[in-house]
Design a protein around this motif. Structure first.
Motif, PDB file in Angstrom:
ATOM      1  N   ARG A  41       1.611  13.113  -3.482  1.00 16.13           N
ATOM      2  CA  ARG A  41       0.280  12.597  -3.137  1.00 16.13           C
ATOM      3  C   ARG A  41       0.477  11.015  -3.054  1.00 16.13           C
ATOM      4  NH1 ARG A  41      -3.586  16.201  -4.133  1.00 16.13           N
ATOM      5  NH2 ARG A  41      -5.439  14.611  -4.230  1.00 16.13           N
ATOM      6  N   VAL A  42      -0.126  10.299  -2.079  1.00 10.68           N
ATOM      7  CA  VAL A  42      -0.221   8.994  -1.901  1.00 10.68           C
ATOM      8  C   VAL A  42      -1.669   8.551  -2.126  1.00 10.68           C
ATOM      9  CG1 VAL A  42       1.713   8.917  -0.431  1.00 10.68           C
ATOM     10  CG2 VAL A  42      -0.564   9.118   0.629  1.00 10.68           C
ATOM     11  N   GLY A  43      -1.899   7.069  -1.953  1.00 11.48           N
ATOM     12  CA  GLY A  43      -3.184   6.559  -2.000  1.00 11.48           C
ATOM     13  C   GLY A  43      -3.416   5.367  -1.294  1.00 11.48           C
ATOM     14  N   LEU A  44      -4.447   4.599  -1.302  1.00  8.61           N
ATOM     15  CA  LEU A  44      -4.881   3.535  -0.327  1.00  8.61           C
ATOM     16  C   LEU A  44      -3.791   2.327  -0.677  1.00  8.61           C
ATOM     17  CD1 LEU A  44      -8.650   3.421  -1.103  1.00  8.61           C
ATOM     18  CD2 LEU A  44      -7.331   4.414   1.030  1.00  8.61           C
ATOM     19  N   ASP A  45      -2.900   2.314  -1.729  1.00 10.45           N
ATOM     20  CA  ASP A  45      -2.015   1.081  -1.605  1.00 10.45           C
ATOM     21  C   ASP A  45      -0.969   1.277  -0.720  1.00 10.45           C
ATOM     22  OD1 ASP A  45      -0.387  -0.923  -2.670  1.00 10.45           O
ATOM     23  OD2 ASP A  45       0.037  -0.171  -4.623  1.00 10.45           O
ATOM     24  N   PRO A  46      -0.278   2.256  -0.248  1.00  4.79           N
ATOM     25  CA  PRO A  46       0.651   2.291   0.687  1.00  4.79           C
ATOM     26  C   PRO A  46       0.032   2.113   2.044  1.00  4.79           C
ATOM     27  CG  PRO A  46       0.697   4.348  -0.564  1.00  4.79           C
ATOM     28  CD  PRO A  46      -0.005   3.481  -1.276  1.00  4.79           C
ATOM     29  N   LEU A  47      -1.070   2.617   2.063  1.00  3.01           N
ATOM     30  CA  LEU A  47      -1.971   2.657   3.390  1.00  3.01           C
ATOM     31  C   LEU A  47      -2.165   1.059   3.727  1.00  3.01           C
ATOM     32  CD1 LEU A  47      -3.846   5.771   3.400  1.00  3.01           C
ATOM     33  CD2 LEU A  47      -1.522   5.357   4.428  1.00  3.01           C
ATOM     34  N   VAL A  65      -2.446  -9.219   4.508  1.00  3.92           N
ATOM     35  CA  VAL A  65      -3.680  -8.783   3.813  1.00  3.92           C
ATOM     36  C   VAL A  65      -4.025  -7.627   3.258  1.00  3.92           C
ATOM     37  CG1 VAL A  65      -6.134  -8.378   4.483  1.00  3.92           C
ATOM     38  CG2 VAL A  65      -5.019 -10.273   5.833  1.00  3.92           C
ATOM     39  N   GLY A  66      -3.351  -6.559   3.571  1.00  2.00           N
ATOM     40  CA  GLY A  66      -3.318  -5.131   2.934  1.00  2.00           C
ATOM     41  C   GLY A  66      -2.461  -5.350   1.511  1.00  2.00           C
ATOM     42  N   ASP A  67      -1.492  -6.137   1.645  1.00  2.00           N
ATOM     43  CA  ASP A  67      -0.635  -6.259   0.213  1.00  2.00           C
ATOM     44  C   ASP A  67      -1.564  -7.157  -0.715  1.00  2.00           C
ATOM     45  OD1 ASP A  67       1.709  -4.801   1.080  1.00  2.00           O
ATOM     46  OD2 ASP A  67       2.005  -6.643   2.056  1.00  2.00           O
ATOM     47  N   VAL A  68      -2.022  -8.191  -0.328  1.00  2.00           N
ATOM     48  CA  VAL A  68      -3.182  -8.897  -0.964  1.00  2.00           C
ATOM     49  C   VAL A  68      -4.467  -8.129  -1.500  1.00  2.00           C
ATOM     50  CG1 VAL A  68      -4.622 -10.838  -1.120  1.00  2.00           C
ATOM     51  CG2 VAL A  68      -2.676 -11.335  -0.131  1.00  2.00           C
ATOM     52  N   LEU A  69      -4.908  -7.346  -0.663  1.00  2.00           N
ATOM     53  CA  LEU A  69      -6.115  -6.573  -1.156  1.00  2.00           C
ATOM     54  C   LEU A  69      -5.579  -5.343  -2.394  1.00  2.00           C
ATOM     55  CD1 LEU A  69      -7.864  -5.753   2.046  1.00  2.00           C
ATOM     56  CD2 LEU A  69      -8.793  -7.168   0.135  1.00  2.00           C
ATOM     57  N   LEU A  91       5.542  -7.527  -4.918  1.00  2.00           N
ATOM     58  CA  LEU A  91       6.882  -7.844  -4.158  1.00  2.00           C
ATOM     59  C   LEU A  91       7.488  -6.960  -3.260  1.00  2.00           C
ATOM     60  CD1 LEU A  91       7.922 -10.222  -7.072  1.00  2.00           C
ATOM     61  CD2 LEU A  91       6.738 -11.113  -4.929  1.00  2.00           C
ATOM     62  N   VAL A  92       7.893  -5.993  -3.959  1.00  2.00           N
ATOM     63  CA  VAL A  92       8.884  -4.936  -2.802  1.00  2.00           C
ATOM     64  C   VAL A  92       7.970  -4.269  -2.023  1.00  2.00           C
ATOM     65  CG1 VAL A  92      10.303  -2.778  -3.071  1.00  2.00           C
ATOM     66  CG2 VAL A  92      10.328  -4.591  -4.991  1.00  2.00           C
ATOM     67  N   GLY A  93       6.440  -4.316  -2.215  1.00  8.17           N
ATOM     68  CA  GLY A  93       5.677  -3.313  -1.354  1.00  8.17           C
ATOM     69  C   GLY A  93       5.283  -4.327  -0.038  1.00  8.17           C
ATOM     70  N   SER A  94       5.514  -5.531  -0.241  1.00  7.39           N
ATOM     71  CA  SER A  94       5.424  -6.513   0.879  1.00  7.39           C
ATOM     72  C   SER A  94       6.363  -6.662   1.884  1.00  7.39           C
ATOM     73  CB  SER A  94       4.958  -7.922   0.431  1.00  7.39           C
ATOM     74  OG  SER A  94       6.247  -8.485  -0.198  1.00  7.39           O
ATOM     75  N   VAL A  95       7.657  -5.874   1.737  1.00  7.97           N
ATOM     76  CA  VAL A  95       8.795  -5.841   2.523  1.00  7.97           C
ATOM     77  C   VAL A  95       8.019  -4.786   3.795  1.00  7.97           C
ATOM     78  CG1 VAL A  95      11.146  -5.148   2.821  1.00  7.97           C
ATOM     79  CG2 VAL A  95      10.165  -6.505   0.851  1.00  7.97           C
ATOM     80  N   PRO A  96       8.334  -5.122   4.902  1.00  3.91           N
ATOM     81  CA  PRO A  96       8.018  -4.275   5.963  1.00  3.91           C
ATOM     82  C   PRO A  96       8.475  -2.985   5.771  1.00  3.91           C
ATOM     83  CG  PRO A  96       7.966  -6.440   6.866  1.00  3.91           C
ATOM     84  CD  PRO A  96       8.663  -6.502   5.509  1.00  3.91           C
ATOM     85  N   PHE A  97       7.608  -1.880   5.960  1.00  3.95           N
ATOM     86  CA  PHE A  97       8.391  -0.525   6.132  1.00  3.95           C
ATOM     87  C   PHE A  97       8.759  -0.013   4.725  1.00  3.95           C
ATOM     88  CE2 PHE A  97      10.848   2.994   7.721  1.00  3.95           C
ATOM     89  CZ  PHE A  97       9.895   3.774   8.260  1.00  3.95           C
ATOM     90  N   VAL A  98       9.826  -0.385   4.389  1.00  3.24           N
ATOM     91  CA  VAL A  98      10.497  -0.131   3.120  1.00  3.24           C
ATOM     92  C   VAL A  98       9.562  -0.147   1.934  1.00  3.24           C
ATOM     93  CG1 VAL A  98      12.443  -0.556   1.372  1.00  3.24           C
ATOM     94  CG2 VAL A  98      12.866  -0.588   3.899  1.00  3.24           C
TER      95      VAL A  98
END
Length: 114
Positions: free
Chosen positions: A30-36, A43-47, A81-88
């Motif tokens: 399962r995934v949620g809105l965070d990775p999307l 902007v997505g990472d800040v939200l 921090l890690v989530g803001s790295v593009p793709f990875v």
């Protein structure tokens, strides 16, 4: 048996929406809105981080101990921090599930205090 505070229900709902609201077809994952949200640069990472901080704010309002709040903030910081790295980072967000971890920390803290 005491009923759970409404704030804990809100925390669990937000955590579910951010981390586990959509099942990946053909899998149990399962995934949620965070990775999307993370797919939208900056902007997505800040939200996503702001939504995650809502969970920490609710925990503080519920009286969760500072040590647990610091641990929750660490989870959010690492996720952001890690989530803001593009793709990875988007894959990391999908697996780390900081919000579900934090919701469990809040529930455990409230159980320990009761």
């Amino acid at each position: 048996m005491a009923s759970e505070p409404p704030a804990l229900g809100r925390v669990r709902t937000i955590a579910h929406l951010l981390d586990e609201s959509v099942r990946v077809p053909g899998t149990g994952f399962r995934v949620g809105l965070d990775p999307l949200l993370g797919l939208v640069p900056f902007v997505g990472d800040v939200l996503a981080a702001l939504c995650s901080l809502y969970i920490v704010a609710e925990a503080a309002r519920l009286g969760v101990r500072k040590r647990t709040l610091v641990r929750m903030l660490f989870n959010v910081a690492l996720d952001t921090l890690v989530g803001s790295v593009p793709f990875v980072g988007d894959f990391f967000d999908a697996y780390w599930k900081a919000n579900v971890k934090n919701a469990k920390l809040v529930a455990a803290a409230l159980d320990a205090d009761s």
